[in-house]
Design a protein around this motif. Structure first.
Motif, PDB file in Angstrom:
ATOM      1  N   GLU A  45       0.831  -1.204   0.000  1.00 29.01           N
ATOM      2  CA  GLU A  45       0.000   0.000   0.000  1.00 29.01           C
ATOM      3  C   GLU A  45       0.867   1.255   0.000  1.00 29.01           C
ATOM      4  N   GLN A  55       3.947   1.459  -1.208  1.00 32.42           N
ATOM      5  CA  GLN A  55       4.556   1.562  -2.535  1.00 32.42           C
ATOM      6  C   GLN A  55       3.563   2.100  -3.555  1.00 32.42           C
ATOM      7  N   ARG A  56       2.324   1.698  -3.449  1.00 29.52           N
ATOM      8  CA  ARG A  56       1.305   2.159  -4.389  1.00 29.52           C
ATOM      9  C   ARG A  56       1.091   3.664  -4.282  1.00 29.52           C
ATOM     10  N   LYS A  57       1.124   4.166  -3.040  1.00 29.87           N
ATOM     11  CA  LYS A  57       0.938   5.597  -2.849  1.00 29.87           C
ATOM     12  C   LYS A  57       2.139   6.397  -3.344  1.00 29.87           C
ATOM     13  N   PRO A  98       2.200   5.920  -7.972  1.00 31.07           N
ATOM     14  CA  PRO A  98       0.880   5.662  -8.544  1.00 31.07           C
ATOM     15  C   PRO A  98       1.002   5.210  -9.994  1.00 31.07           C
ATOM     16  N   PRO A  99       0.049   4.470 -10.503  1.00 30.74           N
ATOM     17  CA  PRO A  99       0.080   4.024 -11.906  1.00 30.74           C
ATOM     18  C   PRO A  99       0.128   5.205 -12.862  1.00 30.74           C
TER      19      PRO A  99
END
Length: 288
Positions: A267, A269-271, A274-275
């Motif tokens: 989570e 890393q995702r923040k 971002p894609p």
């Protein structure tokens, strides 16, 4: 030696005869009158033997069955607090360990962490009951010393057990509690064989000072309470497949912690990254 054996045998025979006579003779009131019973109309010899057999059956039943049908009082109603779960604990080799030496005689050693354990599993989540095959006369002072704060709400002793196949068995049918909410912690499978699905069997404590079982046991019980488990037998049956359910619980907790840490890491890393489509959307929608 021969005469000694004869003397011992004669004494035992005499004692047995006196006991049989007292059990078989009719009861007498304070004025010395015979109290009639269901055998009084029979011939004298038959009266004697029928009373004797009746008394033997009575004492046999008293030994084998609990002393009363309801071992605990009825659950209390609002505004009083009735804990949602009933925790039944063995005393010997679970909370204390008996030790004997020439210098001190019998002494009972407290298990490491037992004070904190009783504090953590007491009210309001658990109604703590000690249920043991020990005699009340010997166990009561031990419990008084072990639990000065009164976390243990009820004490049940040998007279509250069933005697089955040479073992004192804890009969939860007489406990007067919902079996879906009863957890029995013990080390002896024979003492819980009537209600195996309610049992959480842990290894017997042999008095070692490095034991930490009660710490993990408290965590296990608090997990059940915090999750509001509707039927504890489902959880207990799952852990019943392990020789050491405490170790199995530790391993499950370790895996859960690893999963949570991995989820938190992903989570994060995702923040931070971002894609690409997300960055495009932000760029297209940003107003200047």
């Amino acid at each position: 030696m021969k005469y000694s054996l004869i003397a011992i045998g004669s004494t035992l025979g005499l004692c047995g005869g006196v006991l049989a006579y007292n059990l078989g003779r009719p009861k007498i009131d304070e004025e010395g009158n015979i109290i009639e019973d269901e055998f009084s109309t029979l011939p004298t010899i038959r009266q004697f033997f029928r009373r004797l057999l009746s008394q033997i059956e009575y004492y046999n039943k008293m030994i084998k069955e609990p002393s009363r049908d309801k071992l605990l009082p009825d659950p209390v109603s609002y505004p009083y607090i009735q804990p949602p779960y009933t925790l039944v604990l063995e005393l010997t080799d679970l909370l204390v360990h008996p030790e004997w030496t020439y210098q001190t005689g019998w002494r009972f050693k407290k298990r490491p962490g037992v004070d904190k354990f009783l504090e953590q599993v007491g009210m309001p989540n658990f109604e703590v009951v000690v249920y043991t095959a020990e005699h009340g006369t010997s166990a009561y002072p031990i419990l008084d010393s072990l639990d000065p704060n009164g976390y243990i709400l009820y004490r049940l002793f040998r007279d509250a057990t069933d005697f089955i196949d040479g073992h004192h068995v804890k009969n939860l049918d007489c406990l007067n509690r919902d079996p879906r909410k009863v957890i029995v912690v013990d080390w002896n499978q024979n003492s819980v064989k009537l209600h195996r699905n309610n049992a959480f069997l842990i290894p017997r404590w042999k008095g070692n000072d490095d034991d930490t079982t009660l710490v993990d046991l408290a965590a296990f019980l608090k997990t059940i309470a915090s999750n509001g488990i509707e039927d504890v037998r489902d959880v207990l049956s799952y852990y019943g497949q392990y020789d050491d359910p405490i170790e199995a619980f530790r391993e499950n907790q370790r895996r859960l912690l690893e999963q949570l840490e991995e989820k938190e890491k992903l989570e994060k890393q995702r923040k931070q990254n971002p894609p690409l489509t997300s960055r495009w959307s932000q760029g297209l929608l940003n107003k200047r």
